[in-house]
Scaffold this active site. Sequence first.
Site, PDB file in Angstrom:
ATOM      1  N   CYS A  59     -17.140  20.801  -0.347  1.00  0.00           N
ATOM      2  CA  CYS A  59     -16.940  20.310  -1.707  1.00  0.00           C
ATOM      3  C   CYS A  59     -18.278  19.786  -2.217  1.00  0.00           C
ATOM      4  O   CYS A  59     -18.995  19.112  -1.473  1.00  0.00           O
ATOM      5  CB  CYS A  59     -15.907  19.189  -1.659  1.00  0.00           C
ATOM      6  SG  CYS A  59     -15.856  18.211  -3.156  1.00  0.00           S
ATOM      7  N   GLU A 109       6.268  -7.555   8.016  1.00  0.00           N
ATOM      8  CA  GLU A 109       5.422  -6.857   7.037  1.00  0.00           C
ATOM      9  C   GLU A 109       5.467  -7.653   5.728  1.00  0.00           C
ATOM     10  O   GLU A 109       6.502  -8.222   5.382  1.00  0.00           O
ATOM     11  CB  GLU A 109       5.985  -5.434   6.876  1.00  0.00           C
ATOM     12  CG  GLU A 109       5.703  -4.715   5.579  1.00  0.00           C
ATOM     13  CD  GLU A 109       4.248  -4.325   5.404  1.00  0.00           C
ATOM     14  OE1 GLU A 109       3.634  -3.816   6.340  1.00  0.00           O
ATOM     15  OE2 GLU A 109       3.738  -4.546   4.286  1.00  0.00           O
ATOM     16  N   ASP A 118      -0.894  -3.729  13.955  1.00  0.00           N
ATOM     17  CA  ASP A 118      -1.586  -2.660  13.218  1.00  0.00           C
ATOM     18  C   ASP A 118      -2.044  -3.233  11.882  1.00  0.00           C
ATOM     19  O   ASP A 118      -1.517  -2.881  10.826  1.00  0.00           O
ATOM     20  CB  ASP A 118      -0.613  -1.484  13.015  1.00  0.00           C
ATOM     21  CG  ASP A 118      -1.267  -0.280  12.351  1.00  0.00           C
ATOM     22  OD1 ASP A 118      -2.481  -0.324  12.084  1.00  0.00           O
ATOM     23  OD2 ASP A 118      -0.546   0.699  12.079  1.00  0.00           O
ATOM     24  N   CYS A 133      -7.882   0.112  12.022  1.00  0.00           N
ATOM     25  CA  CYS A 133      -8.652   1.068  11.218  1.00  0.00           C
ATOM     26  C   CYS A 133     -10.069   0.548  10.985  1.00  0.00           C
ATOM     27  O   CYS A 133     -10.772   1.076  10.127  1.00  0.00           O
ATOM     28  CB  CYS A 133      -7.937   1.358   9.900  1.00  0.00           C
ATOM     29  SG  CYS A 133      -7.531  -0.127   8.982  1.00  0.00           S
TER      30      CYS A 133
HETATM   31  N1  SAH Z   1       2.138   0.229  11.232  1.00  0.00           N
HETATM   32  C1  SAH Z   1       2.372   0.733   9.917  1.00  0.00           C
HETATM   33  C2  SAH Z   1       1.549   0.034   8.824  1.00  0.00           C
HETATM   34  C3  SAH Z   1       0.095  -0.175   9.091  1.00  0.00           C
HETATM   35  S1  SAH Z   1      -0.914  -0.533   7.714  1.00  0.00           S
HETATM   36  C4  SAH Z   1       2.174   2.227   9.857  1.00  0.00           C
HETATM   37  O1  SAH Z   1       1.655   2.819  10.798  1.00  0.00           O
HETATM   38  O2  SAH Z   1       2.570   2.838   8.856  1.00  0.00           O
HETATM   39  C5  SAH Z   1      -0.910  -2.249   7.641  1.00  0.00           C
HETATM   40  C6  SAH Z   1       0.300  -2.857   7.005  1.00  0.00           C
HETATM   41  O3  SAH Z   1       0.115  -4.275   7.003  1.00  0.00           O
HETATM   42  C7  SAH Z   1       0.566  -2.476   5.552  1.00  0.00           C
HETATM   43  O4  SAH Z   1       1.886  -2.032   5.432  1.00  0.00           O
HETATM   44  C8  SAH Z   1       0.358  -3.785   4.773  1.00  0.00           C
HETATM   45  O5  SAH Z   1       1.224  -3.914   3.669  1.00  0.00           O
HETATM   46  C9  SAH Z   1       0.675  -4.811   5.831  1.00  0.00           C
HETATM   47  N2  SAH Z   1       0.105  -6.169   5.679  1.00  0.00           N
HETATM   48  C10 SAH Z   1      -1.068  -6.520   5.095  1.00  0.00           C
HETATM   49  N3  SAH Z   1      -1.274  -7.832   5.251  1.00  0.00           N
HETATM   50  C11 SAH Z   1      -0.218  -8.331   5.947  1.00  0.00           C
HETATM   51  C12 SAH Z   1       0.133  -9.623   6.440  1.00  0.00           C
HETATM   52  N4  SAH Z   1      -0.651 -10.661   6.225  1.00  0.00           N
HETATM   53  N5  SAH Z   1       1.274  -9.759   7.125  1.00  0.00           N
HETATM   54  C13 SAH Z   1       2.081  -8.693   7.360  1.00  0.00           C
HETATM   55  N6  SAH Z   1       1.805  -7.451   6.918  1.00  0.00           N
HETATM   56  C14 SAH Z   1       0.666  -7.261   6.227  1.00  0.00           C
END
Ligand code: SAH
Length: 459
Positions: free
Chosen positions: A78, A338, A386, A413
């Site tokens: 791209c 979450e 995560d 990540c």
């Molecule tokens: N394990 C899941 C989401 C990972 S991404 C998957 O694989 O799909 C990280 C997630 O953390 C997101 O959904 C985001 O909304 C949430 N998040 C962000 N800050 C947070 C917090 N302080 N407490 C709980 N969840 C949170």
Amino acid sequence: MAKQTVPVKKNETITLTFEDLTHEGNGVGKINGYPLFVPNALPGEEATVKVVKVNKNFGFGKLIELRNVSTERVDPTCHVNCNGCGLQHMSYKLQLEMKQNQVKNAMKKIAHLEHIPVHPIIGMEDPLHYRNKVQIPVGEKNGELITGFYQKRSHRIIENTETCTTHNKTINEVVKAIRAIANKLGIKAYNEEKHSGVLRHIMVRTGNATNEIMVVLVTRTEKLPNKEIVIKELIETFPTIKSIVQNINDKRTNVILGKKTKVLWGEEYIYDRIGDLSFAISAKSFYQVNPEQTKVLYDKALEYAQIGSSDVVIDAYCGIGTISLFLAQQAKRVYGVEIVPEAISDAKKNAKLNGITNAEFFVGGAEKVMPWWKAQGLNPDVIVVDPPRKGCDEELLKAMIDMGPKRIVYVSCNPSTLARDLRILEDEGYETKEVQPVDMFPQTGHVENVCWLEKKVSN
Ligand code: SAH
């Protein structure tokens, strides 16, 4: 100490040999030990470079002309310079090598864990057209509504991003169609400066296994002119659209989605499948963007979690309950937490959808809910976390350590915050056994990791 003099001047043109890459993928070349970071340059290359910025300890340059070309340089798929992917000029092999080194460096320099095994990164067979979601800004040019990503450090829209080679092809087609429909119907683009106009962003998400499409039109106004025609044209053009949603964001903000969401047509969700589980995903919920690699990542997380049938498990930052429900298939009980309420309502729906009765989901900040759970006497055998890029909050790490599970699986990540948190966990009685990088975001500098920790046996 002798004062280090900077050996180059701004706007000077020099010849530079590159020896390394930064974790954003910039080439690194040194002049008398002073590093210059140059986008689009690769190790082993020599180039004419214009110095564009000079700091005390490092500077930035612009590549003017290559004098020799690395064998790892490829023609980018791209040529739109939207800054979404910084690594398209590198062979995929070099991209993977770079990410592997980034993870190893973070383990060594931040976590002081040079001895732990960092397995070879798991890449994709075909590292293009993998993304299942886009959120694309809308603007105006010569009276026409345009779509495209923002140029780096600006809100100038770069057009023609629907040739994007990281999005799946359906997404590019849908964005193009929405733009044409909006232009035909005279729907005004949002104007950031004047806080006027209607359409701010177009979000499109697809279910990889189901081919279902969700369209989210983010508007400043409650009213979406010619709504019925927009819907009709979209569903006629794309029969697999299952959900058309309007999200209203009337704030002067860079945050894309506003509070209010209403279904314009179809369902509130689209569905996707990962392995043997189905998931409903609503507009505001997080869902991994690379379906093929998500399976790889989750399989590794499950392998590391080694769940037994009597285990109680916490899945912190659980999103729509994806990892939680895989864990629940093996565990006695799973608790997911979450912060996004819509994601938790998806997670509850997903448990039902898959006939899973041993998973419970809670809305809240994981850093608040976990200490509360601990106070209630919840002592899980295994914890999976995560978190977003900023990593785990201190309160959350403390709660995990207080709960003392036999095992922690950390999905991350961001290698830097992962390494920072591993150091804390190591100091508080956990041993990092293995790190597995997974390439969830080919062509970009981002890298995902899944990490296995065991509680150290105390004497
Ligand atoms: N394990 C899941 C989401 C990972 S991404 C998957 O694989 O799909 C990280 C997630 O953390 C997101 O959904 C985001 O909304 C949430 N998040 C962000 N800050 C947070 C917090 N302080 N407490 C709980 N969840 C949170």
